[in-house]
Design an enzyme around this catalytic site. Structure first.
Site, PDB file in Angstrom:
ATOM      1  N   ILE A   1       0.865  -1.176   0.000  1.00  0.00           N
ATOM      2  CA  ILE A   1       0.000   0.000   0.000  1.00  0.00           C
ATOM      3  C   ILE A   1       0.903   1.227   0.000  1.00  0.00           C
ATOM      4  O   ILE A   1       2.069   1.156   0.394  1.00  0.00           O
ATOM      5  CB  ILE A   1      -0.978   0.018   1.202  1.00  0.00           C
ATOM      6  CG1 ILE A   1      -0.232  -0.127   2.526  1.00  0.00           C
ATOM      7  CG2 ILE A   1      -2.039  -1.050   1.048  1.00  0.00           C
ATOM      8  CD1 ILE A   1      -1.156  -0.104   3.745  1.00  0.00           C
ATOM      9  N   ASP A   2       0.373   2.344  -0.461  1.00  0.00           N
ATOM     10  CA  ASP A   2       1.188   3.541  -0.624  1.00  0.00           C
ATOM     11  C   ASP A   2       1.678   4.079   0.719  1.00  0.00           C
ATOM     12  O   ASP A   2       1.102   3.810   1.774  1.00  0.00           O
ATOM     13  CB  ASP A   2       0.378   4.627  -1.340  1.00  0.00           C
ATOM     14  CG  ASP A   2      -0.036   4.210  -2.744  1.00  0.00           C
ATOM     15  OD1 ASP A   2       0.753   3.524  -3.407  1.00  0.00           O
ATOM     16  OD2 ASP A   2      -1.155   4.567  -3.162  1.00  0.00           O
ATOM     17  N   LYS A   3       2.732   4.871   0.652  1.00  0.00           N
ATOM     18  CA  LYS A   3       3.346   5.442   1.857  1.00  0.00           C
ATOM     19  C   LYS A   3       2.312   6.120   2.760  1.00  0.00           C
ATOM     20  O   LYS A   3       2.301   5.892   3.972  1.00  0.00           O
ATOM     21  CB  LYS A   3       4.420   6.455   1.437  1.00  0.00           C
ATOM     22  CG  LYS A   3       5.015   7.233   2.599  1.00  0.00           C
ATOM     23  CD  LYS A   3       5.952   8.317   2.115  1.00  0.00           C
ATOM     24  CE  LYS A   3       6.435   9.187   3.268  1.00  0.00           C
ATOM     25  NZ  LYS A   3       7.292  10.310   2.817  1.00  0.00           N
TER      26      LYS A   3
ATOM     27  N   THR B   1      -0.927   5.764   2.816  1.00  0.00           N
ATOM     28  CA  THR B   1      -2.103   4.938   3.119  1.00  0.00           C
ATOM     29  C   THR B   1      -1.754   4.068   4.324  1.00  0.00           C
ATOM     30  O   THR B   1      -0.703   3.443   4.357  1.00  0.00           O
ATOM     31  CB  THR B   1      -2.470   4.041   1.924  1.00  0.00           C
ATOM     32  OG1 THR B   1      -2.775   4.869   0.792  1.00  0.00           O
ATOM     33  CG2 THR B   1      -3.671   3.169   2.241  1.00  0.00           C
TER      34      THR B   1
ATOM     35  N   ARG C   1      -7.347   5.473  -5.758  1.00  0.00           N
ATOM     36  CA  ARG C   1      -7.090   6.893  -5.996  1.00  0.00           C
ATOM     37  C   ARG C   1      -7.421   7.280  -7.441  1.00  0.00           C
ATOM     38  O   ARG C   1      -8.042   8.320  -7.694  1.00  0.00           O
ATOM     39  CB  ARG C   1      -5.623   7.198  -5.675  1.00  0.00           C
ATOM     40  CG  ARG C   1      -5.263   6.934  -4.212  1.00  0.00           C
ATOM     41  CD  ARG C   1      -3.758   6.881  -3.973  1.00  0.00           C
ATOM     42  NE  ARG C   1      -3.127   8.168  -4.205  1.00  0.00           N
ATOM     43  CZ  ARG C   1      -1.812   8.350  -4.204  1.00  0.00           C
ATOM     44  NH1 ARG C   1      -0.992   7.323  -3.995  1.00  0.00           N
ATOM     45  NH2 ARG C   1      -1.308   9.547  -4.411  1.00  0.00           N
TER      46      ARG C   1
END
Length: 304
Positions: free
Chosen positions: A137-139, A141, A238
């Site tokens: 998962i993104d930084k 998130t 997103r």
């Protein structure tokens, strides 16, 4: 380097090469064999082949197995929030602001650094910079991630992702008031030709992407939603929410500049469910919203 020579038998004829090779030596996973093929380390009858090559009776296969690469990522003691752990898998709640795995120029402070200090047995399929990492998962998130502690578990979890049987539910705050209570976004995602660091909905060099969403609450100019992933493309939620006109609050890449006071997108991976690779038991975990996320919801309620 170590070279292994194999000969395909008649009963394996017609099998994909990754299946045939892993059947000969069950210590090698199909995922590992596929990686060797991509790196040109598998030669069939004197030639390199593609991962979808179907073997024939009598094929002569030479596999060049590289020496184990020295892991150059430093283990760092961290206060990780572990939700589940056994000898095969681990589930961790990643905080907002933490990068999942190291990258050139960013080799410390990542989840992988912390995992390496927490446990020594992580799968090696994804290489030295991503041990144990099955998905990411993104930084900015927060939320739950499953980690493989051996190659058997890794291959099982990856196959579950491919077959779309993993449950992944996210909570998000988006700009705008969504009028309908639920919906499905079925729109392919690929690299944005105008910005190679971004993804976009496109028909060119794209992959299938499906997101389901339900409205939890509505506020003035914002909506609180739960999104469930059917596929798992880079930045999928997103990109999809922007595509239908409701970009995530705080999203620096896909959202508007005037947004809520939050450092990064308001997105939390709250529910994660999968079948245990060894016991075949279905496991599901839920992580509560971070305090910062709760504060935003309180602010929006008070505004409304």
């Amino acid at each position: 380097m170590n070279q292994i020579e194999l000969t395909i038998q008649q009963e394996q004829q017609g099998d994909r090469i990754d299946k045939a090779v892993s059947a000969i030596n069950n210590e090698w996973s199909r995922t590992q064999v596929q990686q060797w093929i991509k790196e040109g380390q598998v030669i069939v009858n004197g030639k390199e082949i593609k991962p979808n090559y179907k073997v024939a009776d009598g094929d002569q296969i030479i596999i060049t197995i590289p020496d184990p690469e020295e892991l150059d990522v430093v283990a760092e003691e961290m206060n990780l929030e572990i939700y589940y752990e056994d000898s095969d898998v681990l589930v961790v709640n990643k905080p907002r602001g933490m990068v999942v795995h190291p990258a050139p120029g960013h080799l410390t402070g990542t989840l992988v650094n912390g995992l390496m200090a927490h446990c020594k047995d992580l799968s090696g399929i994804n290489g030295v910079l991503r041990p144990g990492i099955v998905h990411r998962i993104d930084k900015d998130t927060s939320g739950l991630l499953m980690v493989a502690k051996n190659d058997l578990a890794h291959e099982s979890l990856v196959n579950q992702l491919v077959k779309k049987t993993v449950t992944r539910k996210y909570k998000a705050i988006v700009h705008g008031t969504i009028p309908h209570d639920h919906g499905t976004i079925d729109a392919p995602i690929g690299r944005d030709k105008r910005d190679r660091q971004s993804m976009t909905v496109t028909d060119e060099n794209s992959k299938e992407a499906v997101t389901h969403f339900n409205v939890i609450d509505r506020f003035k100019d914002f909506t609180f939603v739960e999104c469930q992933l059917e596929t798992g493309r880079t930045h999928q939620i997103r990109v999809h929410m922007k595509y239908i006109g409701y970009p995530l609050a705080g999203d620096p890449k896909y959202g508007p500049k005037k947004t809520l006071s939050i450092d990064g997108q308001a997105l939390h991976a709250g529910v994660l469910g999968f079948t245990h690779p060894r016991t075949n038991e279905y496991l599901e975990f839920e992580a509560p919203l971070p305090e910062e996320f709760k504060s935003l919801l309180t602010l929006l309620k008070n505004r409304s």
